[in-house]
Design a protein around this motif. Structure first.
Motif, mmCIF file in Angstrom:
data_model
loop_
_atom_site.group_PDB
_atom_site.id
_atom_site.type_symbol
_atom_site.label_atom_id
_atom_site.label_comp_id
_atom_site.label_asym_id
_atom_site.label_seq_id
_atom_site.Cartn_x
_atom_site.Cartn_y
_atom_site.Cartn_z
ATOM 1 N N GLY A 1 -14.941 0.091 -0.666
ATOM 2 C CA GLY A 1 -14.524 1.481 -0.664
ATOM 3 C C GLY A 1 -13.027 1.593 -0.860
ATOM 4 N N SER A 2 -12.500 2.754 -0.539
ATOM 5 C CA SER A 2 -11.064 3.004 -0.630
ATOM 6 C C SER A 2 -10.671 3.968 0.477
ATOM 7 N N PHE A 3 -9.391 3.933 0.822
ATOM 8 C CA PHE A 3 -8.928 4.802 1.910
ATOM 9 C C PHE A 3 -7.421 4.962 1.807
ATOM 10 N N THR A 4 -6.929 6.057 2.390
ATOM 11 C CA THR A 4 -5.500 6.319 2.503
ATOM 12 C C THR A 4 -5.171 6.632 3.954
ATOM 13 N N MET A 5 -4.255 5.878 4.530
ATOM 14 C CA MET A 5 -3.753 6.161 5.873
ATOM 15 C C MET A 5 -2.404 6.855 5.749
ATOM 16 N N VAL A 6 -2.265 7.956 6.498
ATOM 17 C CA VAL A 6 -1.028 8.731 6.502
ATOM 18 C C VAL A 6 -0.572 8.914 7.946
ATOM 19 N N MET A 7 0.702 8.670 8.191
ATOM 20 C CA MET A 7 1.255 8.881 9.516
ATOM 21 C C MET A 7 2.497 9.778 9.380
ATOM 22 N N PRO A 8 2.363 11.087 9.712
ATOM 23 C CA PRO A 8 3.458 12.032 9.511
ATOM 24 C C PRO A 8 4.336 12.190 10.759
ATOM 25 N N HIS A 9 5.451 11.499 10.776
ATOM 26 C CA HIS A 9 6.471 11.670 11.824
ATOM 27 C C HIS A 9 5.915 11.447 13.236
ATOM 28 N N HIS A 10 5.067 10.443 13.398
ATOM 29 C CA HIS A 10 4.568 10.064 14.724
ATOM 30 C C HIS A 10 4.832 8.581 14.939
ATOM 31 N N HIS A 11 5.246 8.244 16.144
ATOM 32 C CA HIS A 11 5.508 6.843 16.487
ATOM 33 C C HIS A 11 4.209 6.198 16.940
ATOM 34 N N TRP A 12 3.285 6.035 15.984
ATOM 35 C CA TRP A 12 1.971 5.464 16.237
ATOM 36 C C TRP A 12 1.731 4.304 15.287
ATOM 37 N N ASN A 13 0.814 3.423 15.692
ATOM 38 C CA ASN A 13 0.345 2.347 14.835
ATOM 39 C C ASN A 13 -1.122 2.614 14.501
ATOM 40 N N CYS A 14 -1.488 2.478 13.248
ATOM 41 C CA CYS A 14 -2.855 2.745 12.809
ATOM 42 C C CYS A 14 -3.413 1.539 12.065
ATOM 43 N N SER A 15 -4.666 1.194 12.346
ATOM 44 C CA SER A 15 -5.321 0.057 11.705
ATOM 45 C C SER A 15 -6.605 0.502 11.027
ATOM 46 N N PHE A 16 -6.861 -0.064 9.865
ATOM 47 C CA PHE A 16 -8.132 0.102 9.176
ATOM 48 C C PHE A 16 -8.795 -1.266 9.160
ATOM 49 N N SER A 17 -9.895 -1.400 9.890
ATOM 50 C CA SER A 17 -10.539 -2.695 10.098
ATOM 51 C C SER A 17 -11.815 -2.791 9.270
ATOM 52 N N ILE A 18 -11.934 -3.887 8.518
ATOM 53 C CA ILE A 18 -13.096 -4.120 7.662
ATOM 54 C C ILE A 18 -13.752 -5.411 8.140
ATOM 55 N N ILE A 19 -14.917 -5.318 8.765
ATOM 56 C CA ILE A 19 -15.513 -6.496 9.395
ATOM 57 C C ILE A 19 -16.328 -7.308 8.394
ATOM 58 N N TYR A 20 -15.637 -7.639 7.312
ATOM 59 C CA TYR A 20 -16.183 -8.482 6.260
ATOM 60 C C TYR A 20 -15.024 -9.239 5.614
ATOM 61 N N PRO A 21 -15.290 -10.390 4.994
ATOM 62 C CA PRO A 21 -14.280 -10.991 4.111
ATOM 63 C C PRO A 21 -14.208 -10.184 2.823
ATOM 64 N N VAL A 22 -13.014 -9.770 2.438
ATOM 65 C CA VAL A 22 -12.891 -8.837 1.319
ATOM 66 C C VAL A 22 -11.747 -9.221 0.386
ATOM 67 N N GLU A 23 -11.788 -8.647 -0.793
ATOM 68 C CA GLU A 23 -10.632 -8.604 -1.671
ATOM 69 C C GLU A 23 -9.997 -7.233 -1.489
ATOM 70 N N LEU A 24 -8.718 -7.218 -1.173
ATOM 71 C CA LEU A 24 -8.002 -5.993 -0.849
ATOM 72 C C LEU A 24 -6.966 -5.719 -1.926
ATOM 73 N N GLN A 25 -6.909 -4.488 -2.376
ATOM 74 C CA GLN A 25 -5.942 -4.090 -3.391
ATOM 75 C C GLN A 25 -5.157 -2.880 -2.905
ATOM 76 N N LEU A 26 -3.837 -3.035 -2.784
ATOM 77 C CA LEU A 26 -2.971 -1.905 -2.454
ATOM 78 C C LEU A 26 -2.711 -1.098 -3.711
ATOM 79 N N THR A 27 -2.859 0.215 -3.628
ATOM 80 C CA THR A 27 -2.681 1.072 -4.801
ATOM 81 C C THR A 27 -1.508 2.024 -4.668
ATOM 82 N N GLU A 28 -1.072 2.301 -3.440
ATOM 83 C CA GLU A 28 0.077 3.175 -3.236
ATOM 84 C C GLU A 28 0.720 2.861 -1.901
ATOM 85 N N LEU A 29 2.042 2.903 -1.858
ATOM 86 C CA LEU A 29 2.765 2.641 -0.621
ATOM 87 C C LEU A 29 3.985 3.542 -0.551
ATOM 88 N N SER A 30 4.114 4.253 0.559
ATOM 89 C CA SER A 30 5.274 5.106 0.776
ATOM 90 C C SER A 30 5.744 4.913 2.205
#
Length: 322
Positions: free
Chosen positions: A190-219
């Protein structure tokens, strides 16, 4: 989600639960039949005037809304129900028709997250609540009435019941989460976008499989890249920065105990994809609260021939980056 993906997820959870010492319940034919039969049962959609109902098993996984009733036919001393929603959902849990004897050692506890092999997801570093506040104990005098709402798309119910014909009903509802953070993926692709707007938080996206991961955008802060080219390697050593992305791998679910594969604290022209041969692959966004941070990615399940082979049970060898 496709039936094949659900089956893959259940098999992986069964494997993990076996390491917890709960595998004996899977060996019970009736319990196993109930666990697998939910694949077809939970394809049904609830309309506004219909409430989906089915029995709750001592070892179970729930991915749909409805009412689930557990009734003990014999002492059940180590039971667990895992609940999961879509990435943009949180889960509402409410107990009713409870018939247990707390004074005899019975209990029902709701946990805000998952516990596997003694590890917790989300980790204490990433969850907004202290660990003690993530447990709701039905037998505690301080337990709140009404529904309990999870902070992310997974939750868990532990219960122990000694007497036959004792039990309870669990009502599960889903709510939209406008800012999802700390997500367990139901699907191996699948695909997903994590956004953190001006919050001092840590967010994780966990995939409980061995995967090939491709980053498509970073800001991160002022740095932004919509097209990450594969010409340069990923930068290491970004953990001193207040805003960065980590790629983690491991065979547990606690991100604080996983192996760092790589990290990014700016938007380079490096890395478009990475093969992560672990049971659990994680994209973790760390934010200082000073910026609107954003990371987008795609992932797919690695085929058996694509997965690195372990040697002498070495986690380092097994969780190979490709």
């Amino acid at each position: 989600m496709a039936v094949s993906a659900r089956i893959h997820m259940l098999l992986l959870l069964i494997s993990l639960l076996s390491r917890l010492g709960l595998g004996r319940y899977i060996e019970d034919n009736e319990a196993a039949e109930g666990l697998y039969s939910m694949l077809s049962l939970e394809q049904k959609r609830s309309s506004e005037d219909f409430i989906f109902r089915r029995p709750l098993r001592c070892l179970d996984m729930l991915a749909t809304e409805g009412q689930f009733t557990f009734m003990a036919a014999q002492p059940q001393l180590a039971c667990a129900a895992f609940l999961i929603g879509e990435p943009t959902e949180v889960i509402s849990l409410e107990l009713s028709d409870v018939n247990i004897d707390c004074s005899a050692g019975d209990f029902i506890k709701i946990f805000d997250g998952w516990v596997l092999k003694g590890e917790k997801f989300p980790s204490s570093q990433d969850h907004p609540l202290p660990l003690r506040q993530r447990y709701t104990d039905y037998c505690s005098s301080s337990a709140p009435g009404g529904a309990v709402l999870s902070s992310q798309n997974v939750a868990m119910v532990f219960f122990r019941i000694h007497s036959p014909d004792s039990g309870f009903t669990l009502t599960v509802k889903k709510q939209h989460n406008p800012m999802p953070c700390n997500i367990m993926s139901q699907s191996p692709e699948g695909s997903f976008t994590m956004v953190m707007p001006h919050h001092h938080w840590n967010c994780s996206f966990s995939i409980i499989y061995p995967v090939e991961l491709q980053l498509t955008e970073l800001s991160l802060g002022q740095a932004k890249s919509n097209e990450l080219s594969p010409q340069r390697p990923m930068r290491w050593g970004c953990t001193g920065s207040g805003d960065y992305v980590e790629l983690l791998g491991g065979n547990g679910v606690d991100t604080s105990k996983m192996y760092p594969m790589a990290d990014l604290c700016f938007a380079p022209s490096g890395l478009t994809q990475m093969r992560m041969g672990c049971d659990n692959s994680v994209v973790r966004l760390v934010s200082s609260g000073n910026y609107v941070n954003r990371v987008s990615f795609r992932y797919r399940l690695l085929g058996r021939s694509e997965q690195p082979q372990a040697s002498e049970n070495s986690l380092d060898d097994f969780c190979t980056v490709g």
